[in-house]
Design an enzyme around this catalytic site. Structure first.
Site, short mmCIF file in Angstrom:
data_model
loop_
_atom_site.label_atom_id
_atom_site.label_comp_id
_atom_site.label_asym_id
_atom_site.label_seq_id
_atom_site.Cartn_x
_atom_site.Cartn_y
_atom_site.Cartn_z
N ASP A 82 -14.66 -8.50 35.48
CA ASP A 82 -14.18 -9.31 34.36
C ASP A 82 -13.11 -8.54 33.60
O ASP A 82 -13.26 -7.34 33.33
CB ASP A 82 -15.38 -9.61 33.44
CG ASP A 82 -15.02 -10.50 32.29
OD1 ASP A 82 -14.89 -11.71 32.51
OD2 ASP A 82 -14.88 -9.98 31.18
N SER A 99 -9.75 -14.64 21.34
CA SER A 99 -10.16 -13.34 21.86
C SER A 99 -9.75 -12.26 20.86
O SER A 99 -8.75 -12.40 20.15
CB SER A 99 -9.46 -13.11 23.21
OG SER A 99 -9.78 -11.82 23.70
N CYS A 100 -10.53 -11.21 20.82
CA CYS A 100 -10.13 -10.07 19.98
C CYS A 100 -10.32 -8.80 20.80
O CYS A 100 -11.14 -8.79 21.73
CB CYS A 100 -10.95 -10.02 18.70
SG CYS A 100 -12.71 -9.86 18.99
N TYR A 155 -11.01 -4.58 21.54
CA TYR A 155 -12.15 -3.74 21.24
C TYR A 155 -11.98 -2.99 19.93
O TYR A 155 -12.97 -2.64 19.28
CB TYR A 155 -12.48 -2.84 22.44
CG TYR A 155 -13.21 -3.65 23.48
CD1 TYR A 155 -14.60 -3.65 23.56
CD2 TYR A 155 -12.51 -4.51 24.34
CE1 TYR A 155 -15.28 -4.44 24.47
CE2 TYR A 155 -13.18 -5.31 25.26
CZ TYR A 155 -14.57 -5.28 25.32
OH TYR A 155 -15.24 -6.08 26.21
N ALA A 161 -10.84 -4.32 17.31
CA ALA A 161 -11.34 -5.29 16.32
C ALA A 161 -12.87 -5.39 16.41
O ALA A 161 -13.55 -5.56 15.40
CB ALA A 161 -10.71 -6.65 16.55
N ARG A 162 -13.38 -5.29 17.63
CA ARG A 162 -14.83 -5.48 17.80
C ARG A 162 -15.63 -4.38 17.10
O ARG A 162 -16.78 -4.58 16.74
CB ARG A 162 -15.19 -5.54 19.29
CG ARG A 162 -14.69 -6.84 19.91
CD ARG A 162 -15.09 -7.00 21.34
NE ARG A 162 -14.14 -7.92 22.00
CZ ARG A 162 -14.33 -8.45 23.18
NH1 ARG A 162 -15.41 -8.20 23.86
NH2 ARG A 162 -13.43 -9.26 23.70
N ASN A 201 -15.19 -12.72 19.63
CA ASN A 201 -14.48 -13.90 20.11
C ASN A 201 -15.10 -15.15 19.50
O ASN A 201 -16.32 -15.23 19.37
CB ASN A 201 -14.61 -14.04 21.63
CG ASN A 201 -13.74 -13.05 22.38
OD1 ASN A 201 -13.06 -12.23 21.78
ND2 ASN A 201 -13.77 -13.13 23.71
N ASP A 243 -10.64 -15.06 34.33
CA ASP A 243 -10.65 -13.59 34.27
C ASP A 243 -11.92 -12.97 34.83
O ASP A 243 -12.25 -11.83 34.52
CB ASP A 243 -10.43 -13.12 32.81
CG ASP A 243 -11.70 -13.18 31.98
OD1 ASP A 243 -12.53 -14.09 32.23
OD2 ASP A 243 -11.86 -12.32 31.10
N GLU A 244 -12.63 -13.72 35.66
CA GLU A 244 -13.96 -13.25 36.03
C GLU A 244 -14.41 -13.81 37.37
O GLU A 244 -14.15 -14.97 37.68
CB GLU A 244 -14.90 -13.72 34.92
CG GLU A 244 -16.32 -13.35 35.05
CD GLU A 244 -17.12 -13.89 33.85
OE1 GLU A 244 -16.51 -14.32 32.85
OE2 GLU A 244 -18.35 -13.88 33.94
N1 DCP Z 1 -12.09 -17.46 25.26
C1 DCP Z 1 -11.87 -18.38 24.27
N2 DCP Z 1 -12.85 -18.67 23.37
C2 DCP Z 1 -14.05 -18.04 23.43
C3 DCP Z 1 -14.30 -17.10 24.44
C4 DCP Z 1 -13.28 -16.84 25.34
O1 DCP Z 1 -10.79 -18.93 24.20
N3 DCP Z 1 -14.98 -18.35 22.54
C5 DCP Z 1 -10.97 -17.11 26.16
C6 DCP Z 1 -10.26 -15.93 25.58
C7 DCP Z 1 -10.80 -14.79 26.37
C8 DCP Z 1 -11.00 -15.39 27.71
O2 DCP Z 1 -11.42 -16.72 27.45
O3 DCP Z 1 -9.89 -13.70 26.40
C9 DCP Z 1 -12.01 -14.68 28.54
O4 DCP Z 1 -13.26 -14.76 27.90
P1 DCP Z 1 -14.31 -13.59 27.96
O5 DCP Z 1 -15.61 -14.14 27.55
O6 DCP Z 1 -14.23 -12.90 29.26
O7 DCP Z 1 -13.88 -12.63 26.79
P2 DCP Z 1 -12.72 -11.54 26.73
O8 DCP Z 1 -12.08 -11.36 28.04
O9 DCP Z 1 -11.82 -11.91 25.61
O10 DCP Z 1 -13.53 -10.27 26.32
P3 DCP Z 1 -14.52 -9.39 27.19
O11 DCP Z 1 -13.88 -8.06 27.28
O12 DCP Z 1 -15.79 -9.35 26.43
O13 DCP Z 1 -14.68 -10.03 28.51
CA CA Z 2 -13.25 -11.02 29.97
CA CA Z 3 -14.78 -13.73 31.31
#
Ligand code: DCP
Ligand code: CA
Ligand code: CA
Length: 981
Positions: free
Chosen positions: A277, A324-325, A327, A329-330, A336, A388-389
């Site tokens: 991912d 998305s935010c 790390y 920010a996290r 997210n 992305d996964e």
């Molecule tokens: N996404 C979104 N709204 C959300 C969750 C995700 O629009 N509530 C979008 C933005 C993310 C993308 O989908 O970048 C991929 O979701 P992920 O759950 O994989 O989250 P991230 O990739 O942002 O973070 P992580 O590093 O936890 O995978």
């Molecule tokens: Ca992701």
């Molecule tokens: Ca994902």
């Protein structure tokens, strides 16, 4: 009276409407003053809290207008019966009509009546902020058009213009519990199309709406990826590429000590799954060319986040959602999906500033494609999850790369991804998909983690329940409630406190079993490689405000276009269409609390079985409109509409010719333990495309669809075609039959004379019968769907047939086979069975078939001739079939269908061909489910209706329809004809 005094022409403009109105207003104001002084004696002035406030009440309020008027008198305010721009300080309304909202001026304030009652209760003039219905945001932009946003609790609006936050509106996504006011900082100048695409009347509403919907982006890209992987499996050249890449890797790799230590016990069939991912995907993409930014907190949002919660937190708290935010920010607790306002607040608490970046859809596509292509260049054992996964079954690749340690491979892979995308990703490895996914979580950001054998229990017991996929707070709450005082946080807690039985009793059988398995790290899933959705739909519950059916029709076209796009993207066609509508409830206000939302609605739906598998725009559009016309609702009360296509069939075939199972969650897992086989009347319909083909001949578009979509029908000979029999199916066959099949394959008949054809059919039929008798469900499930369906139907028919002892002895094998029997069209299983002369349950020598059928089926239950209608009561198979009552336009009962038929006939001078075809198909369905009596009654009813009307085109068409039905009836009932006199 003052009114009369003003009633002289000339001065006051009595001749004009405005003059009349002005006079009337004045009269009412005077009346109010008078009432105040008159009532002064009775109405005690209780306070002066509304001094300087003048209100105008619009629409229904609680308390009602008269009461508000009295309250204003008692508390020093002024009540206006008519609106006056100069005099009224507040509109009081609980549901201002849309037309009036449009007319509000920038400074107008619409306040709920509760503001008055609450102020009186607290004996002070309360600020209106919490009671305002529409917050004026036009001031800052100089806009005069509708720019009001709700300040009431509502779903966040993240759009920069008036087209809503599509993400939250489509598909009824979960509502957030909201905090306070609307966002104001999201507003940016957008192009005119966007600005005017305010509600569903706008021709670009849907397009604009979806363009801005990240949920639409996420779901459509997920589908695209699944289909992409599926397609790639068909490509030989891709397999060659994989071979080449693997070889390169094997040759170029520098092995370390670790690699030699690793041993995968492949004899024991140990599996190794990878879940991979991208890290904070949207942010990583948006900053891929500015790595220097990455250390500061960044989020992707529609809002630029310029106005942070500074002086007046209440006023500027942004409810724009973070997609998305990163790390950085996290680490401040930002997540997210969080509201921007909340995220800004968290940043401020740490003296940090959140950088808000816009969506970079182009970049998302580009990076996602590269990410997929890199992994797919090593293996096709992939289950696409989202942009992305994905999950990868690495077993076979790791065996190939032996003695390479899986983590060595994964770090090389991740390096390659980083190099090509400039974005980091993380990966988890384990013996099952669940553990692999949890391992990714542990690995993030930019890491990898392998839960090796022997460490699984230790790992899973430490995991938090809430982190398990699909577990929400409601499940956790239920567990917590049952465990009394003991805290339930980790899997270990569940392991210790809940037996399987207890979990099942608390959560239900399926969920209980799933939680039991998950908390023990058990996951029996294997990759769902092929995409097979159960339904494809479009639902819009925002901005639906139509005045006329024509406006609605135009919107249906937009919906149908999008639905067609979705079907085509998913490579699916469907045979059933459902329309769902949400209609304003009788007591619900016309203007919804949530701007352009649904409010309280009554929901209903209707479905229609389509003539053939379709993704055709016109059919979707027409059928939807037809269903809508049958649904009773006032068009201006429509608040939401959805179209769903079900009974889907893939337009591609996978490489193994296997059924395409859809992706399933762990929650669906149990259902895969017991394979289910269901068959519908549509399946029968599908196999039995009318051989007389009147339907398809009449309608060229549909004919195309029928021929291109309905899968090639199974012939007995197909059973022996090597390409069509999965070797695993062959292996499952009893030795004797397998031998016979193999023998036949080796020596296929070469001549095409009647004798050899007969011989061929003899062998084929015999073996086919035996094959069918020996196939169990598990084996059936391995077959391609069309083959499976055909065999199941043939099995059913055989069972039905066995209830009707053939009159003329053994069927088919000894039958005089006409050459037509072997012709391509008729050689499918169903047709051969149906067309067999011995199959006919009615003796052919019925002297007066018309009369006989009529009396025997409708009047006389005691006849001795075995006719289908009487037989149906005896046969459970048939009973099951009858339970799956055919339906038309959502109607199944005789009365409903009659009603529909009458309305249809009365509503037009000539019937639409598509309608006729649908109706004919429905009648065929009825015949197929042994309900000839209903067919008879409907035809009689239709004829009676037409007798009283002079609709010649109708009558002619109906007669053609009757002829087709009679033909079918004759085929099924041994030459008998229905008596329609
Ligand atoms: N996404 C979104 N709204 C959300 C969750 C995700 O629009 N509530 C979008 C933005 C993310 C993308 O989908 O970048 C991929 O979701 P992920 O759950 O994989 O989250 P991230 O990739 O942002 O973070 P992580 O590093 O936890 O995978
Ligand atoms: Ca992701
Ligand atoms: Ca994902």
């Amino acid at each position: 009276m003052a009114g009369r005094g003003c009633g002289q022409r000339g001065d006051n403009g009595w001749s004009e409407w405005g003059g009349y109105m002005a006079a009337k207003k004045r009269k009412l104001e005077e009346q109010f003053d008078k009432d105040c002084s008159n009532n002064a004696k009775q109405l005690e002035r209780k306070s002066n809290i509304f001094h300087g406030i003048s209100i105008f009440v619009d629409g229904h309020t609680e308390p009602p207008a008269d009461e508000l008027k009295k309250l204003m008198m008692e508390h020093g305010g002024v009540y206006h019966a008519y609106y006056s721009k100069d005099k009224v300080t507040y509109f009081i309304s609980n549901n201002l009509p849309y037309a009036k909202i449009r007319k509000l001026k920038p400074n107008d304030k619409v306040v709920r009546s509760q503001w008055i009652t609450d102020s009186i209760k607290q004996n002070k003039l309360l600020p209106t902020y919490d009671y305002e219905m529409y917050k004026d945001i036009t001031k800052s932009r100089g806009q005069t058009e509708l720019n009001f946003k709700r300040t009431e609790p509502m779903r966040p609006i993240t759009s920069d213009f008036n087209v809503p936050n599509s993400d939250e509106e489509e598909n009824n996504s979960i509502e957030k519990s909201s905090s306070s006011s609307s966002e104001t900082e999201d507003i940016q100048a957008e192009d005119d199309d966007h600005l005017s695409a305010l509600d569903a009347k706008h021709p670009k509403f849907l397009e604009t709406f979806l363009k801005r919907s990240r949920l639409h982006y996420l779901s459509s890209t997920a589908v695209a990826k699944k289909v992409y992987v599926q397609d790639l499996r068909q490509k030989l050249e891709h397999r060659q590429l994989i071979e080449k890449r693997r070889e390169e890797l094997k040759n170029n790799i520098q092995r370390s000590e670790r690699d030699y230590l690793f041993k995968l016990n492949d004899e024991k069939k140990d599996k190794i799954y990878m879940h991979i991912d991208m890290d904070c995907f949207f942010v990583s993409v948006a900053t891929r060319n500015q790595p220097e930014l990455r250390d500061q907190p960044i989020a992707i949002t529609h809002s630029k986040g310029k106005k942070s919660t500074t002086t007046n937190e209440h006023q500027f708290y942004s409810r724009s959602e973070l997609a998305s935010c990163n790390y950085a920010a996290r680490q401040y607790g930002i997540k997210n999906g969080m509201y921007l306002g909340k995220a800004q607040e968290l940043c401020r608490n740490h003296q940090a500033k959140l950088l808000c970046l816009p969506y970079d859809y182009e970049g998302f596509h580009e990076v996602s494609d590269r990410f997929y292509d890199i992994i797919l260049s090593y293996t096709l054992d992939v289950e696409a999850v989202s942009c992305d996964e994905m999950y990868v079954d690495l077993t076979e690749l790791i065996i190939y790369l032996k003695p390479l340690h899986p983590l060595t491979f994964v770090s090389l892979l991740r390096e390659e991804i980083q190099l090509n995308t400039k974005c980091p990703c993380s990966a988890g490895l384990a013996s099952n998909m669940l553990l692999a996914r949890l391992a990714t979580r542990q690995a993030k950001p930019n890491g990898q983690c392998y839960i090796e054998k022997g460490y699984e229990q230790e790992f899973i017991s430490k995991q938090k329940i809430i982190d398990l996929p699909g577990i929400g707070s409601s499940i956790l709450d239920k567990l917590q409630q049952t465990s009394l005082h003991k805290s339930i946080e980790t899997c270990k807690h569940v392991q210790n406190l809940f037996s399987l039985e207890k979990l099942k009793s608390v959560l239900g059988t399926k969920q209980g079993q799933t939680i039991y398995d998950m908390t023990r790290g058990i996951d029996i899933r294997t990759l769902a490689k092929d995409y097979s959705p159960k339904s494809i739909s479009i639902d819009i519950n925002y901005g639906i405000r139509f005045q006329t059916f024509d406006e609605l029709n135009l919107f249906i076209k937009q919906l149908a276009t999008e639905l067609q796009k979705r079907l085509q993207q998913a490579k699916q066609k469907g045979k059933q269409l459902t329309v769902k509508i949400r209609v304003r409830s009788v007591n619900a206000p016309i203007v919804t609390e949530k701007f352009m939302g649904c409010g309280k609605t009554d929901d209903s739906s209707r479905l229609v079985n389509l003539h053939s598998f379709t993704d055709d725009l016109t059919i979707i559009e027409l059928e939807t409109i037809k269903l809508l016309k049958q649904m009773n609702f006032v068009v201006s009360d429509l608040r939401g509409i959805g179209i769903t296509i079900t009974q889907l069939q893939s337009t591609i075939k996978n490489s193994h010719g296997k059924d395409m199972h859809g992706t399933r969650t762990l929650f669906d897992c149990n259902q895969f333990r017991v394979p289910k086989l269901t068959i519908t009347t549509d399946d029968i319909q599908n196999i039995d495309e009318p051989s007389e083909s009147s339907v398809t001949r009449k309608r060229p578009i549909q004919q195309d669809q029928t021929t291109s979509v309905v899968p090639k029908k199974l012939t007995r000979h197909d059973c022996y075609t090597p390409g069509q029999i999965d070797p695993r199916v062959m292996n499952e066959l009893p030795a004797e039959i397998r031998q016979e099949v193999e023998e036949h394959l080796k020596n296929p008949p070469t001549t095409l004379g009647i004798n050899s054809e007969l011989h061929q059919i003899n062998i084929a039929e015999k073996s086919f019968t035996q094959v069918m008798d020996h196939l169990d469900e598990a084996v059936l499930n391995e077959l391609p769907p069309e083959m499976r369906r055909e065999i199941t139907i043939a099995q059913k028919l055989r069972k039905i047939e066995s209830k009707y002892p053939p009159v003329g002895g053994k069927r088919l094998v000894s039958a005089p086979v006409s050459s037509t029997l072997i012709n391509k069209e008729k050689s499918n299983a169903f047709n051969v069975l149906m067309n067999s002369p011995q199959k006919q349950p009615i003796p052919k020598k019925t002297t007066n078939p018309i009369k006989k059928w009529h009396t025997e089926t409708i009047l006389n239950e005691e006849n001795t001739v075995p006719i289908p209608l009487n037989e149906k009561k005896l046969n459970t198979n048939q009973q099951q079939q009858q339970q799956q009552q055919p339906s038309i336009a959502g109607c199944t009962s005789l009365n409903d269908v009659k009603l529909m038929l009458r309305e249809w006939i009365e509503s037009s001078d000539e019937p639409n061909q598509i309608d006729l075809d649908l109706f004919q198909n429905y009648l065929f369905d009825l015949l197929n489910s042994y309900n000839a009596e209903m067919v008879h009654q409907l035809l009689i009813y239709g004829l009676l209706q037409l007798k009283t009307l002079t609709k010649t085109i109708w009558t002619d068409n109906f007669q053609i329809l009757i002829d087709s039905v009679q033909t079918r009836f004759r085929q099924m009932y041994g030459g008998a004809t229905m008596d329609l006199s």
